[in-house]
Write a protein that holds these residues in place. Structure first.
Motif, PDB file in Angstrom:
ATOM      1  N   GLU A   1       0.819  -1.210   0.000  1.00 35.37           N
ATOM      2  CA  GLU A   1       0.000   0.000   0.000  1.00 35.37           C
ATOM      3  C   GLU A   1       0.855   1.263   0.000  1.00 35.37           C
ATOM      4  O   GLU A   1       0.562   2.232  -0.709  1.00 35.37           O
ATOM      5  CB  GLU A   1      -0.917  -0.018   1.233  1.00 35.37           C
ATOM      6  CG  GLU A   1      -1.851   1.179   1.330  1.00 35.37           C
ATOM      7  CD  GLU A   1      -2.748   1.098   2.561  1.00 35.37           C
ATOM      8  OE1 GLU A   1      -2.888   2.127   3.258  1.00 35.37           O
ATOM      9  OE2 GLU A   1      -3.302   0.003   2.820  1.00 35.37           O
TER      10      GLU A   1
ATOM     11  N   ALA B   1     -13.061   6.723  -3.668  1.00 38.33           N
ATOM     12  CA  ALA B   1     -12.141   7.159  -2.617  1.00 38.33           C
ATOM     13  C   ALA B   1     -12.070   8.681  -2.514  1.00 38.33           C
ATOM     14  O   ALA B   1     -11.898   9.234  -1.421  1.00 38.33           O
ATOM     15  CB  ALA B   1     -10.752   6.594  -2.876  1.00 38.33           C
ATOM     16  N   LEU B   2     -12.230   9.371  -3.647  1.00 37.21           N
ATOM     17  CA  LEU B   2     -12.073  10.830  -3.678  1.00 37.21           C
ATOM     18  C   LEU B   2     -13.391  11.580  -3.698  1.00 37.21           C
ATOM     19  O   LEU B   2     -13.402  12.822  -3.711  1.00 37.21           O
ATOM     20  CB  LEU B   2     -11.231  11.232  -4.897  1.00 37.21           C
ATOM     21  CG  LEU B   2      -9.797  10.699  -4.904  1.00 37.21           C
ATOM     22  CD1 LEU B   2      -9.094  11.092  -6.191  1.00 37.21           C
ATOM     23  CD2 LEU B   2      -9.022  11.228  -3.702  1.00 37.21           C
TER      24      LEU B   2
ATOM     25  N   TYR C   1       1.467   9.728  -5.522  1.00 34.23           N
ATOM     26  CA  TYR C   1       1.860  11.073  -5.098  1.00 34.23           C
ATOM     27  C   TYR C   1       2.948  11.652  -6.001  1.00 34.23           C
ATOM     28  O   TYR C   1       2.869  12.808  -6.429  1.00 34.23           O
ATOM     29  CB  TYR C   1       2.350  11.032  -3.651  1.00 34.23           C
ATOM     30  CG  TYR C   1       2.741  12.384  -3.102  1.00 34.23           C
ATOM     31  CD1 TYR C   1       1.759  13.290  -2.682  1.00 34.23           C
ATOM     32  CD2 TYR C   1       4.075  12.766  -3.012  1.00 34.23           C
ATOM     33  CE1 TYR C   1       2.107  14.530  -2.183  1.00 34.23           C
ATOM     34  CE2 TYR C   1       4.438  14.005  -2.520  1.00 34.23           C
ATOM     35  CZ  TYR C   1       3.444  14.885  -2.101  1.00 34.23           C
ATOM     36  OH  TYR C   1       3.800  16.126  -1.621  1.00 34.23           O
TER      37      TYR C   1
ATOM     38  N   ALA D   1       0.924   4.289  -2.781  1.00 35.38           N
ATOM     39  CA  ALA D   1       0.691   5.684  -2.389  1.00 35.38           C
ATOM     40  C   ALA D   1       1.816   6.590  -2.873  1.00 35.38           C
ATOM     41  O   ALA D   1       1.575   7.697  -3.370  1.00 35.38           O
ATOM     42  CB  ALA D   1       0.552   5.778  -0.873  1.00 35.38           C
TER      43      ALA D   1
ATOM     44  N   GLN E   1      -4.186  13.116  -2.136  1.00 33.91           N
ATOM     45  CA  GLN E   1      -4.827  12.137  -1.254  1.00 33.91           C
ATOM     46  C   GLN E   1      -4.396  10.711  -1.628  1.00 33.91           C
ATOM     47  O   GLN E   1      -5.188   9.776  -1.626  1.00 33.91           O
ATOM     48  CB  GLN E   1      -6.343  12.280  -1.332  1.00 33.91           C
ATOM     49  CG  GLN E   1      -6.833  13.668  -0.911  1.00 33.91           C
ATOM     50  CD  GLN E   1      -8.338  13.742  -0.823  1.00 33.91           C
ATOM     51  OE1 GLN E   1      -8.951  13.090   0.013  1.00 33.91           O
ATOM     52  NE2 GLN E   1      -8.936  14.539  -1.706  1.00 33.91           N
ATOM     53  N   SER E   2      -3.111  10.562  -1.912  1.00 37.78           N
ATOM     54  CA  SER E   2      -2.601   9.290  -2.414  1.00 37.78           C
ATOM     55  C   SER E   2      -2.783   8.142  -1.417  1.00 37.78           C
ATOM     56  O   SER E   2      -3.048   7.009  -1.820  1.00 37.78           O
ATOM     57  CB  SER E   2      -1.118   9.434  -2.764  1.00 37.78           C
ATOM     58  OG  SER E   2      -0.363   9.820  -1.621  1.00 37.78           O
ATOM     59  N   ARG E   3      -2.646   8.425  -0.138  1.00 33.13           N
ATOM     60  CA  ARG E   3      -2.775   7.340   0.846  1.00 33.13           C
ATOM     61  C   ARG E   3      -4.205   6.825   0.912  1.00 33.13           C
ATOM     62  O   ARG E   3      -4.432   5.611   1.047  1.00 33.13           O
ATOM     63  CB  ARG E   3      -2.299   7.820   2.222  1.00 33.13           C
ATOM     64  CG  ARG E   3      -0.819   8.191   2.223  1.00 33.13           C
ATOM     65  CD  ARG E   3      -0.254   8.300   3.627  1.00 33.13           C
ATOM     66  NE  ARG E   3       1.155   8.682   3.564  1.00 33.13           N
ATOM     67  CZ  ARG E   3       2.153   7.862   3.284  1.00 33.13           C
ATOM     68  NH1 ARG E   3       1.898   6.585   3.035  1.00 33.13           N
ATOM     69  NH2 ARG E   3       3.396   8.299   3.253  1.00 33.13           N
ATOM     70  N   ARG E   4      -5.160   7.721   0.816  1.00 35.49           N
ATOM     71  CA  ARG E   4      -6.563   7.297   0.815  1.00 35.49           C
ATOM     72  C   ARG E   4      -6.858   6.434  -0.409  1.00 35.49           C
ATOM     73  O   ARG E   4      -7.526   5.401  -0.319  1.00 35.49           O
ATOM     74  CB  ARG E   4      -7.483   8.509   0.829  1.00 35.49           C
ATOM     75  CG  ARG E   4      -8.962   8.155   0.752  1.00 35.49           C
ATOM     76  CD  ARG E   4      -9.841   9.387   0.630  1.00 35.49           C
ATOM     77  NE  ARG E   4      -9.779  10.199   1.830  1.00 35.49           N
ATOM     78  CZ  ARG E   4     -10.491  11.308   2.005  1.00 35.49           C
ATOM     79  NH1 ARG E   4     -11.295  11.743   1.041  1.00 35.49           N
ATOM     80  NH2 ARG E   4     -10.405  11.992   3.124  1.00 35.49           N
ATOM     81  N   VAL E   5      -6.352   6.859  -1.570  1.00 31.36           N
ATOM     82  CA  VAL E   5      -6.596   6.100  -2.792  1.00 31.36           C
ATOM     83  C   VAL E   5      -5.907   4.741  -2.727  1.00 31.36           C
ATOM     84  O   VAL E   5      -6.490   3.715  -3.096  1.00 31.36           O
ATOM     85  CB  VAL E   5      -6.109   6.889  -4.030  1.00 31.36           C
ATOM     86  CG1 VAL E   5      -6.289   6.056  -5.294  1.00 31.36           C
ATOM     87  CG2 VAL E   5      -6.880   8.203  -4.151  1.00 31.36           C
TER      88      VAL E   5
ATOM     89  N   ARG F   1      -5.174   2.985  -0.115  1.00 34.24           N
ATOM     90  CA  ARG F   1      -5.911   2.139   0.827  1.00 34.24           C
ATOM     91  C   ARG F   1      -7.142   1.529   0.160  1.00 34.24           C
ATOM     92  O   ARG F   1      -7.444   0.346   0.324  1.00 34.24           O
ATOM     93  CB  ARG F   1      -6.309   2.980   2.042  1.00 34.24           C
ATOM     94  CG  ARG F   1      -6.749   2.194   3.253  1.00 34.24           C
ATOM     95  CD  ARG F   1      -6.626   3.008   4.530  1.00 34.24           C
ATOM     96  NE  ARG F   1      -7.241   4.333   4.431  1.00 34.24           N
ATOM     97  CZ  ARG F   1      -6.571   5.480   4.490  1.00 34.24           C
ATOM     98  NH1 ARG F   1      -5.265   5.477   4.656  1.00 34.24           N
ATOM     99  NH2 ARG F   1      -7.195   6.630   4.395  1.00 34.24           N
ATOM    100  N   ALA F   2      -7.840   2.336  -0.636  1.00 37.63           N
ATOM    101  CA  ALA F   2      -9.030   1.852  -1.344  1.00 37.63           C
ATOM    102  C   ALA F   2      -8.665   0.809  -2.397  1.00 37.63           C
ATOM    103  O   ALA F   2      -9.395  -0.167  -2.602  1.00 37.63           O
ATOM    104  CB  ALA F   2      -9.758   3.025  -1.989  1.00 37.63           C
TER     105      ALA F   2
END
Length: 313
Positions: free
Chosen positions: A141, A183-184, A149, A145, A156-160, A162-163
């Protein structure tokens, strides 16, 4: 319907190279042969490079049309110096590079470069090696990310990421795009699809596009004769920034002009001169070809100085 391939900034590229009979020119990103055709029609001898076997296959018709004027090489442009030495042409008069994904690749759903038409999650320009699906379905993950990035400038790379991991396995471009949008918080009235940044990032990673560009610029520096021209068309800030830094370093731009202290060794002589400013398409060209909107051309002339060893950022 697939959009027809239209060479970007064609007039400006041709003007920068000033092709004429007996000139030897490398088209480092042959694609559909738009630049090559324009150079061939002016009498130049062209060596076309493309890592995509489809481009080389489809370019056979242009080879036949122009006889011995054009040769095609299924090879990454980072390897073009080795290939040119192998065929006995160690120096050329000009090199042109049109960086990034081609219109043909984007328009073929089966290649997996775009989400406009659902297709397999592939994105490989050379049609070999690790695919986008391989990367997204197996990478950690944190690695995903970082790629989003660095290469997609996705804040918001970490959120994406994770999804993506939660939704694995992903097999199609449509699945990947839907995961990113969820995710976004994608809204229908958004001017730009939020999946665009993630698609760009994964494509750049899978094809090592920035590493290829660095190596390609260095190869061009070695191949060009004194007075030869290097012209580079880029399509996003990461590419253009790299090209701009290369020309700045190679031309000695920005260095203070002063007398050397006793015993001080002067820096290397500039390998390029007459570096152009950023050249962008006209409104008329953008109206004809909307994909030209983000394109930037930069060009410069090779000096007689030996090529430099570089550590590019």
């Amino acid at each position: 319907m697939n959009a027809p391939h239209i060479p970007v900034l064609l007039d400006e590229v041709v003007a920068s190279l000033n092709p004429m009979r007996a000139m030897s020119i490398i088209d480092a990103t042959f694609g559909a042969g738009g630049y090559s055709r324009a150079l061939l029609e002016r009498g130049a001898r062209v060596f076309g490079f493309d890592r995509d076997p489809n481009a080389v296959r489809d370019g056979a018709a242009i080879v036949a049309e122009f006889g011995g004027q054009l040769s095609l090489h299924q090879e990454r442009f980072s390897h073009m110096r080795e290939e040119m030495v192998r065929i006995g042409v160690p120096q050329v008069d000009a090199v042109v590079m049109d960086i990034g994904v081609s219109s043909m690749q984007l328009d073929q759903a089966g290649r997996g470069f775009a989400f406009s038409n659902d297709g397999p999650l592939d994105m490989r320009m050379s049609q070999s090696g690790e695919s986008a699906a391989d990367f997204l379905n197996t990478a950690d993950e944190g690695v995903i990310a970082d790629v989003l990035y660095q290469y997609g400038e996705e804040r918001q790379s970490r959120r994406v990421a994770r999804a993506i991991v939660a939704a694995r396995p992903l097999e199609t471009t449509g699945e990947f795009a839907r995961v990113v949008r969820r995710a976004l918080g994608h809204k229908l009235h958004d001017k730009k699809d939020p999946a665009t940044r993630s698609f760009q990032a994964v494509r750049i990673h899978v094809n090592d596009e920035l590493g290829e560009l660095r190596a390609g610029l260095a190869a061009a520096e070695l191949l060009l004769k004194e007075g030869g021209v290097l012209a580079v068309v880029s399509f996003h800030s990461l590419e253009d920034r790299l090209v701009k830094r290369f020309f700045k370093s190679a031309s000695g731009a920005g260095k203070a002009v002063s007398r050397h202290l006793p015993g001080e060794v002067p820096g290397p002589a500039p390998t390029f001169t007459k570096v152009s400013k950023a050249i962008r398409p006209s409104e008329a060209e953008i109206a004809r070809n909307p994909r030209a909107r983000s394109s930037i051309l930069r060009h410069a002339i090779r000096t007689s100085a030996p090529a430099q060893e570089r550590m590019e950022a």
